[in-house]
Design an enzyme around this catalytic site. Structure first.
Site, short mmCIF file in Angstrom:
data_model
loop_
_atom_site.label_atom_id
_atom_site.label_comp_id
_atom_site.label_asym_id
_atom_site.label_seq_id
_atom_site.Cartn_x
_atom_site.Cartn_y
_atom_site.Cartn_z
N TYR A 157 45.00 -3.46 54.23
CA TYR A 157 44.52 -2.12 54.58
C TYR A 157 45.04 -1.08 53.59
CZ TYR A 157 43.96 2.27 57.09
OH TYR A 157 43.63 3.56 57.41
N LYS A 161 42.82 1.17 50.94
CA LYS A 161 42.78 2.63 50.95
C LYS A 161 43.26 3.22 49.62
CE LYS A 161 40.98 3.25 54.97
NZ LYS A 161 39.61 3.80 55.07
#
Length: 268
Positions: A157, A161
């Site tokens: 994650y 990002k």
């Protein structure tokens, strides 16, 4: 030269991940001033609930039920816009997901879905919508404070990002001469359904120590994101605590950061 900023009045926006959380909040805050909102998500009932909530506003609301983690779903968004004669001038890439727990113990399916949604869907949908984006145009990408540092037990994650933030800042420079404003919003911990989706079937969670100091509401995240888009800012970290933390993480020597992460990870 950066773009002058995107005017929200009478905008025609496509919002991904619009069935809940930040996506639904973007719809709520845009509905009083938008001409058209296209709400995109997987869950038809949840999308309909958001649409019903917005029926008192002047904006025309369309619901597009697709799975953005697939090529088929992404193509269906484009077909939907074409079939309804919709010409957007704003794309809000909000759809995304996380996965709490170690990378080694993650499932192949969830890891692949995370990459497809957080990176591929955002990239390819932006690429496909840009040619139809009327000027002045806007692209608003939802990244995360996690983009500023590696995060054990949330590794994919955070890395995805970091891609979103870097990609957005590059596009902000590329597209400014075309009168397209690109803004990236990087919120810290925000009360949404993210944690519920990120937890694993066995209840595996992540270390939330210290998150309370950075937590702000979805309403504030969206308000600051839209304000930054209007001002032509390439990147915004909503909330004073998140803004300070982001500066700290970006300036910290990487060796020191790794030591702190090893210490924190050892406490879990």
């Amino acid at each position: 030269m950066m773009a002058n900023g995107f005017p929200l009045k009478n905008c025609r926006a496509v919002i991904t991940g619009a069935s809940s959380g930040l996506g639904a909040e973007f719809a709520r805050q845009l509905a009083p001033q938008a001409a058209t909102l296209v709400l995109v998500a997987r869950r038809a009932e949840a999308l309909d609930a958001v649409k019903k909530e917005l029926l008192g506003f002047p904006a025309l609301i369309f619901c597009c039920v697709v799975d953005l983690a697939t090529d088929v779903g992404r193509n269906e968004v484009l077909a939907f816009l074409d079939a309804h004669g919709l010409n957007p001038n704003l794309l809000i890439n909000n759809a995304g997901m996380g996965d709490y727990g170690s990378f080694a113990s993650s499932t192949t399916e969830k890891t692949r879905t995370q990459l497809e949604l957080n990176i591929t869907a955002l990239t390819m949908l932006t690429h496909a919508v840009l040619p139809m984006l009327e000027r002045p145009g806007g692209v608003l990408n939802v990244s995360s404070l996690a983009s500023t540092l590696p995060m054990p037990n949330l590794a994919v994650y955070a890395a995805s990002k970091a891609y979103v933030t870097s990609f957005s800042e590059a596009l902000a420079v590329e597209l400014a001469p075309q009168n397209i404003t690109v803004t990236c919003v990087c919120p810290g911990p925000t009360p949404t359904n993210f944690s519920k989706t990120a937890k694993r079937a066995d209840g595996t969670d992540t270390n939330r120590e210290g998150q309370g100091l950075l937590r702000i509401s979805p309403q504030r995240v969206v308000a600051e994101a839209l304000a930054a888009l209007q001002q032509g800012r390439a990147c915004v970290f909503p909330g004073a605590g998140v803004a300070i933390a982001s500066l700290f993480f970006r300036l910290m020597p990487r060796g020191l950061m790794r030591l702190l992460l090893l210490w924190r990870h050892g406490k879990e």
